[in-house]
Enzyme design. Structure first.
Site, PDB file in Angstrom:
ATOM      1  N   THR A  93      -2.293  -6.154  -0.710  1.00 49.33           N
ATOM      2  CA  THR A  93      -3.238  -5.299  -1.414  1.00 49.33           C
ATOM      3  C   THR A  93      -3.840  -4.282  -0.445  1.00 49.33           C
ATOM      4  O   THR A  93      -3.988  -4.537   0.751  1.00 49.33           O
ATOM      5  CB  THR A  93      -4.328  -6.138  -2.089  1.00 49.33           C
ATOM      6  OG1 THR A  93      -5.126  -5.283  -2.915  1.00 49.33           O
ATOM      7  CG2 THR A  93      -5.227  -6.833  -1.082  1.00 49.33           C
ATOM      8  N   MET A 107      -9.852   2.770  -5.870  1.00 52.18           N
ATOM      9  CA  MET A 107      -9.915   4.015  -6.642  1.00 52.18           C
ATOM     10  C   MET A 107     -11.284   4.649  -6.428  1.00 52.18           C
ATOM     11  O   MET A 107     -11.978   5.017  -7.374  1.00 52.18           O
ATOM     12  CB  MET A 107      -9.618   3.740  -8.126  1.00 52.18           C
ATOM     13  CG  MET A 107      -8.187   3.247  -8.371  1.00 52.18           C
ATOM     14  SD  MET A 107      -7.935   2.471  -9.985  1.00 52.18           S
ATOM     15  CE  MET A 107      -8.270   0.732  -9.590  1.00 52.18           C
ATOM     16  N   PRO A 149       0.790  -1.233   0.000  1.00 52.23           N
ATOM     17  CA  PRO A 149       0.000   0.000   0.000  1.00 52.23           C
ATOM     18  C   PRO A 149       0.820   1.279   0.000  1.00 52.23           C
ATOM     19  O   PRO A 149       0.285   2.347  -0.289  1.00 52.23           O
ATOM     20  CB  PRO A 149      -0.815  -0.120   1.289  1.00 52.23           C
ATOM     21  CG  PRO A 149       0.041  -0.956   2.182  1.00 52.23           C
ATOM     22  CD  PRO A 149       0.702  -1.962   1.289  1.00 52.23           C
ATOM     23  N   ASP A 209       5.216   2.271 -10.877  1.00 54.29           N
ATOM     24  CA  ASP A 209       3.983   3.040 -10.959  1.00 54.29           C
ATOM     25  C   ASP A 209       4.149   4.403 -10.294  1.00 54.29           C
ATOM     26  O   ASP A 209       5.053   4.616  -9.470  1.00 54.29           O
ATOM     27  CB  ASP A 209       2.842   2.294 -10.253  1.00 54.29           C
ATOM     28  CG  ASP A 209       2.330   1.123 -11.064  1.00 54.29           C
ATOM     29  OD1 ASP A 209       2.671   1.024 -12.250  1.00 54.29           O
ATOM     30  OD2 ASP A 209       1.589   0.303 -10.493  1.00 54.29           O
ATOM     31  N   LYS A 238       0.512   5.368 -13.996  1.00 47.60           N
ATOM     32  CA  LYS A 238      -0.852   5.357 -14.522  1.00 47.60           C
ATOM     33  C   LYS A 238      -1.745   5.879 -13.415  1.00 47.60           C
ATOM     34  O   LYS A 238      -2.024   5.191 -12.446  1.00 47.60           O
ATOM     35  CB  LYS A 238      -1.273   3.947 -14.954  1.00 47.60           C
ATOM     36  CG  LYS A 238      -0.411   3.377 -16.085  1.00 47.60           C
ATOM     37  CD  LYS A 238      -0.870   2.009 -16.503  1.00 47.60           C
ATOM     38  CE  LYS A 238      -2.084   2.078 -17.402  1.00 47.60           C
ATOM     39  NZ  LYS A 238      -1.838   2.690 -18.696  1.00 47.60           N
TER      40      LYS A 238
END
Length: 254
Positions: free
Chosen positions: A123, A172, A18, A41, A62
């Site tokens: 995650t 998101m 995270p 990223d 991204k």
């Protein structure tokens, strides 16, 4: 650096977790320390990149609503670098196999005959549950969990179908979470259903907000980092759970 090997190098898809450096796996950290090239990223933190001072670092960020590197170009970069270097790392926030576009990258590398290994990461949903001390499942209340996102590939319509589970975790979240709340209310979810929103999970500026579903449907306010939204009765605060506890967690990351 191990440049121009006689055979193609190996690519590692590594989950950075995270955000906090010490939430990366030992295997991931070890491989970063050996990497010749790291394609990372935008959400990968600067302290995470401190684990690979020897590597050439390539930002292939991204970010929703911002300029992003086209996936086809990222695929080409992975293949090209694997043909020049022995150890290439594709460093992704969270876990590579969950909302990480791993399928496209695996396909490109497999078609090029390049060996790939995937190293899992924590995650964000699990890190958020830990940070808020809010289990995603609860005996007699929640026995199923769904991770979902409304984000889609360019040119595709927004995903409007919401999973049918006891606990929902929207990645998101941001503006999309407001639409999710409105849809859930339209499908009969109670306005007082508890919701926990976490921004910048495990990062500096971590922020935890608790609110009912009905309030979420009215808006989320300004956010300045990645947002994850957890919805469902499992998010209800325990009798002796204190808001001060959440504030203490927030202070540690401020």
């Amino acid at each position: 650096m191990n440049s121009f090997p006689s055979l193609p190098g190996k690519v590692y898809l590594i989950g950075a977790g995270p955000g906090a450096q010490d939430l990366m796996t030992l295997r991931g950290a070890r491989l970063l320390a050996q990497a010749d090239v790291v394609l990372h990223d935008a959400l990968v933190t600067a302290e995470m990149l401190e684990l690979c001072p020897q590597a050439q670092k390539i930002l292939v960020g991204k970010r929703c609503g911002q300029l992003s590197t086209a996936q086809a170009f990222i695929n080409k970069q992975l293949v090209d670098n694997a043909r020049k270097h022995a150890v290439v790392v594709r460093l992704k926030g969270g876990d590579p196999m969950l909302f990480g576009r791993a399928d496209e990258e695996l396909r490109a590398l497999e078609e090029a005959g390049i060996t790939v290994e995937v190293v899992p990461g924590i995650t964000t949903a699990l890190a958020a549950a830990a940070a808020t001390q809010q289990p995603l499942t609860k005996r007699g209340v929640a026995r199923s969990v769904a991770f979902f996102t409304s984000s889609t590939a360019p040119g595709e319509p927004e995903q409007t179908r919401i999973p049918d589970c006891d606990t929902l975790v929207q990645y998101m979240g941001g503006r999309e979470a407001i639409a999710t709340a409105q849809r859930l209310l339209a499908h009969g979810w109670r306005p007082d259903t508890p919701v926990v929103v976490i921004e910048n999970c495990s990062r500096p500026g971590q922020r935890i907000v608790r609110l009912p579903l009905g309030a979420l449907a009215q808006g989320l306010g300004d956010t300045h980092g990645p947002v994850l939204v957890m919805l469902g009765d499992a998010m209800a605060m325990r009798m002796h759970q204190s808001v001060e506890g959440a504030a203490a967690i927030l202070a540690r990351h401020a």
